[in-house]
Design an enzyme around this catalytic site. Structure first.
Site, PDB file in Angstrom:
ATOM      1  N   LYS A  83       1.936  -3.205   6.546  1.00 30.07           N
ATOM      2  CA  LYS A  83       2.242  -3.452   5.130  1.00 30.07           C
ATOM      3  C   LYS A  83       3.757  -3.324   4.882  1.00 30.07           C
ATOM      4  CE  LYS A  83      -1.810  -4.248   3.331  1.00 30.07           C
ATOM      5  NZ  LYS A  83      -2.137  -5.520   2.677  1.00 30.07           N
TER       6      LYS A  83
ATOM      7  N   SER B 219       0.821  -1.216   0.000  1.00 29.32           N
ATOM      8  CA  SER B 219       0.000   0.000   0.000  1.00 29.32           C
ATOM      9  C   SER B 219       0.854   1.264   0.000  1.00 29.32           C
ATOM     10  CB  SER B 219      -0.865  -0.024   1.265  1.00 29.32           C
ATOM     11  OG  SER B 219      -1.462   1.224   1.478  1.00 29.32           O
TER      12      SER B 219
ATOM     13  N   HIS C 199     -14.053   4.331   1.621  1.00 27.02           N
ATOM     14  CA  HIS C 199     -13.514   4.847   0.355  1.00 27.02           C
ATOM     15  C   HIS C 199     -14.447   5.887  -0.261  1.00 27.02           C
ATOM     16  CE1 HIS C 199     -10.891   1.005   0.140  1.00 27.02           C
ATOM     17  NE2 HIS C 199     -10.355   1.949   0.878  1.00 27.02           N
TER      18      HIS C 199
ATOM     19  N   TYR D  84      -1.816   0.296  10.130  1.00 25.25           N
ATOM     20  CA  TYR D  84      -2.069  -0.406   8.857  1.00 25.25           C
ATOM     21  C   TYR D  84      -0.849  -0.295   7.942  1.00 25.25           C
ATOM     22  CZ  TYR D  84      -3.784  -1.040   4.082  1.00 25.25           C
ATOM     23  OH  TYR D  84      -3.925  -1.430   2.770  1.00 25.25           O
TER      24      TYR D  84
HETATM   25  N1  LIG Z   1      -8.924  -1.102  -1.637  1.00 21.87           N
HETATM   26  C1  LIG Z   1      -7.847  -0.288  -1.713  1.00 21.87           C
HETATM   27  O1  LIG Z   1      -7.944   0.879  -2.157  1.00 21.87           O
HETATM   28  C2  LIG Z   1      -6.485  -0.800  -1.268  1.00 21.87           C
HETATM   29  C3  LIG Z   1      -5.388   0.085  -1.292  1.00 21.87           C
HETATM   30  C4  LIG Z   1      -4.127  -0.395  -0.908  1.00 21.87           C
HETATM   31  C5  LIG Z   1      -3.970  -1.722  -0.542  1.00 21.87           C
HETATM   32  N2  LIG Z   1      -5.061  -2.554  -0.491  1.00 21.87           N
HETATM   33  C6  LIG Z   1      -4.855  -3.939  -0.060  1.00 21.87           C
HETATM   34  O2  LIG Z   1      -5.472  -4.819  -1.005  1.00 21.87           O
HETATM   35  C7  LIG Z   1      -5.934  -6.008  -0.351  1.00 21.87           C
HETATM   36  C8  LIG Z   1      -7.377  -6.253  -0.725  1.00 21.87           C
HETATM   37  O3  LIG Z   1      -8.153  -5.131  -0.333  1.00 21.87           O
HETATM   38  P1  LIG Z   1      -9.743  -5.095  -0.543  1.00 21.87           P
HETATM   39  O4  LIG Z   1     -10.112  -3.655  -0.683  1.00 21.87           O
HETATM   40  O5  LIG Z   1     -10.129  -6.072  -1.575  1.00 21.87           O
HETATM   41  O6  LIG Z   1     -10.225  -5.573   0.892  1.00 21.87           O
HETATM   42  P2  LIG Z   1     -11.336  -6.688   1.283  1.00 21.87           P
HETATM   43  O7  LIG Z   1     -11.567  -6.490   2.745  1.00 21.87           O
HETATM   44  O8  LIG Z   1     -12.499  -6.592   0.364  1.00 21.87           O
HETATM   45  O9  LIG Z   1     -10.563  -8.048   1.004  1.00 21.87           O
HETATM   46  C9  LIG Z   1      -9.707  -8.661   1.945  1.00 21.87           C
HETATM   47  C10 LIG Z   1     -10.067 -10.109   2.024  1.00 21.87           C
HETATM   48  O10 LIG Z   1      -9.190 -10.761   2.970  1.00 21.87           O
HETATM   49  C11 LIG Z   1      -9.973 -11.668   3.756  1.00 21.87           C
HETATM   50  N3  LIG Z   1      -9.283 -11.872   5.039  1.00 21.87           N
HETATM   51  C12 LIG Z   1      -9.119 -10.986   6.040  1.00 21.87           C
HETATM   52  N4  LIG Z   1      -8.464 -11.565   7.068  1.00 21.87           N
HETATM   53  C13 LIG Z   1      -8.210 -12.847   6.702  1.00 21.87           C
HETATM   54  C14 LIG Z   1      -7.574 -13.953   7.334  1.00 21.87           C
HETATM   55  N5  LIG Z   1      -7.081 -13.885   8.572  1.00 21.87           N
HETATM   56  N6  LIG Z   1      -7.494 -15.126   6.661  1.00 21.87           N
HETATM   57  C15 LIG Z   1      -8.014 -15.243   5.398  1.00 21.87           C
HETATM   58  N7  LIG Z   1      -8.651 -14.226   4.768  1.00 21.87           N
HETATM   59  C16 LIG Z   1      -8.737 -13.045   5.409  1.00 21.87           C
HETATM   60  C17 LIG Z   1     -11.315 -10.969   3.898  1.00 21.87           C
HETATM   61  O11 LIG Z   1     -12.373 -11.833   4.268  1.00 21.87           O
HETATM   62  C18 LIG Z   1     -11.499 -10.352   2.517  1.00 21.87           C
HETATM   63  O12 LIG Z   1     -12.186 -11.217   1.641  1.00 21.87           O
HETATM   64  C19 LIG Z   1      -5.709  -5.777   1.146  1.00 21.87           C
HETATM   65  O13 LIG Z   1      -4.524  -6.441   1.523  1.00 21.87           O
HETATM   66  C20 LIG Z   1      -5.547  -4.263   1.245  1.00 21.87           C
HETATM   67  O14 LIG Z   1      -4.765  -3.898   2.354  1.00 21.87           O
HETATM   68  C21 LIG Z   1      -6.313  -2.118  -0.843  1.00 21.87           C
END
Ligand SMILES: NC(=O)c1ccc[n+]([C@@H]2O[C@H](COP(=O)([O-])OP(=O)(O)OC[C@H]3O[C@@H](n4cnc5c(N)ncnc54)[C@H](O)[C@@H]3O)[C@@H](O)[C@H]2O)c1
Length: 317
Positions: free
Chosen positions: A143, A115, A189, A139
């Protein structure tokens, strides 16, 4: 290729599952569904409902895998301030378990969702991968800790790895099961919050006195389909014992008021906003330098803010 997608029931992971299975890859998913949605998972992929905190469930999910795309984790900045131990446990401890199980299973390729939060308050704009990393919340710290752990893993255990530092991900993908889009709860968001707003529940603009042209914060947005394209290119580019880090954004910034204007255009009517105080720890401007992804991965974003807003709007209807 046989690919394990952790977090494949979530927003970005679910989009990756859909696009990569469409390209003929054999996909497995590991997800505990803590923030993901089981109804997004296609029937023809192998789904292990399990946690990164449980090594035997990881080992099960890894069976027959060639590579891992690791999206699973906790990703709310505010929650990480309230519950740092949860974030260290899942994001850092959970990834430690995943790397150990990958090593035992002989799986040597990983692409990780890092991130822009790893950088913290930027000293230069646009932000290159070589910028100082100084996260301003737990957070971002988790990362960064995972990025560092993966660097060590590549040196000591020969892992071929890429960390992709996303800026703001937006947009949605339409597939035969309907739209795959953001369904976070709480939703933090901007774009989905704009689209859920009303006169009674106006969009909060956190700070209108920033040193920017219209006084609101500027962020860099990348469409989720472009983002997954970069993952596919990153996976293809992996090299043994190397860990590469790439920023993923558009390389352009949009102020909060510009995003609201794009949403007004898509909606065809005005959107109620309310000026609120700045949030502590929010930088004024975050824009990615995506030069390394352009040259190293031969990747370029193709969808702009209008497409991100329009697709999100369509997914809400
Ligand atoms: N959405 C953004 O703008 C953004 C920006 C930077 C980084 N990210 C990173 O991208 C990744 C996905 O983000 P997202 O927006 O799809 O989030 P999300 O919450 O929709 O997806 C994360 C998934 O991880 C699963 N999860 C959480 N803890 C878990 C565990 N202990 N074991 C197994 N599964 C687990 C959740 O159930 C979920 O399905 C994350 O790592 C997030 O930090 C997202």
């Amino acid at each position: 290729m046989k690919i394990l997608i952790t977090g494949g029931a979530g927003y970005i992971g679910g989009t990756a599952v859909e696009i990569m299975r469409g390209q003929g890859h054999e996909i497995s998913i590991l997800d505990d569904c803590s923030t993901g949605h089981v109804d997004t998972i296609p029937k023809d992929v192998r789904f292990v409902q399990g946690s990164l905190l449980n090594p035997s469930e990881i080992a099960d999910a890894l069976t027959g895998t060639d590579a891992v795309i690791h999206f699973a984790g906790k990703s709310l900045v505010g929650e990480s301030v309230d519950k740092p131990a949860l974030y260290y446990s899942v994001n850092v401890g959970g990834t430690r378990n995943l790397l150990d199980e990958m090593y035992k299973a002989g799986v040597k390729k990983i692409v990780f969702s890092s991130s822009a939060a790893t950088y913290g308050e930027p000293l230069q704009i646009p932000i290159p991968e070589s910028a100082t990393t100084s996260p301003t919340n737990p957070y971002g710290a988790t990362k960064l800790a995972v990025d560092q752990m993966i660097t060590t893993e590549s040196r000591t255990r020969g892992l071929a790895a890429a960390s992709l530092r996303y800026f703001n991900v937006a947009g949605a993908l339409h597939c035969d099961r309907g739209w795959l889009s953001e369904r976070h709860n709480p939703e933090t968001h901007l774009i989905p919050n704009i689209l859920c707003s009303s006169v009674e529940n106006p969009v909060k603009i956190f700070g209108s006195d920033w040193p920017t042209a219209d006084g609101t914060c500027i962020r860099d947005y990348v469409h989720v389909i472009d983002l997954i394209d970069a993952h596919i290119k990153a996976l293809d580019s992996l090299q043994n014992e190397l860990h590469e880090i790439y920023n993923l954004g558009s390389g352009d910034g949009y102020s909060v008021r510009q995003v609201v204007a794009a949403a007004c255009e898509a909606f065809g009517h005005s959107i109620a906003t309310i000026d609120s105080p700045r949030r502590p720890g929010d930088p004024a401007v975050l824009i990615a330098d995506i030069g390394k992804a352009r040259t190293g991965l031969d990747w370029a974003p193709t969808r702009g803010i209008q497409a991100m807003v329009a697709d999100t709007l369509a997914s809400f209807n």
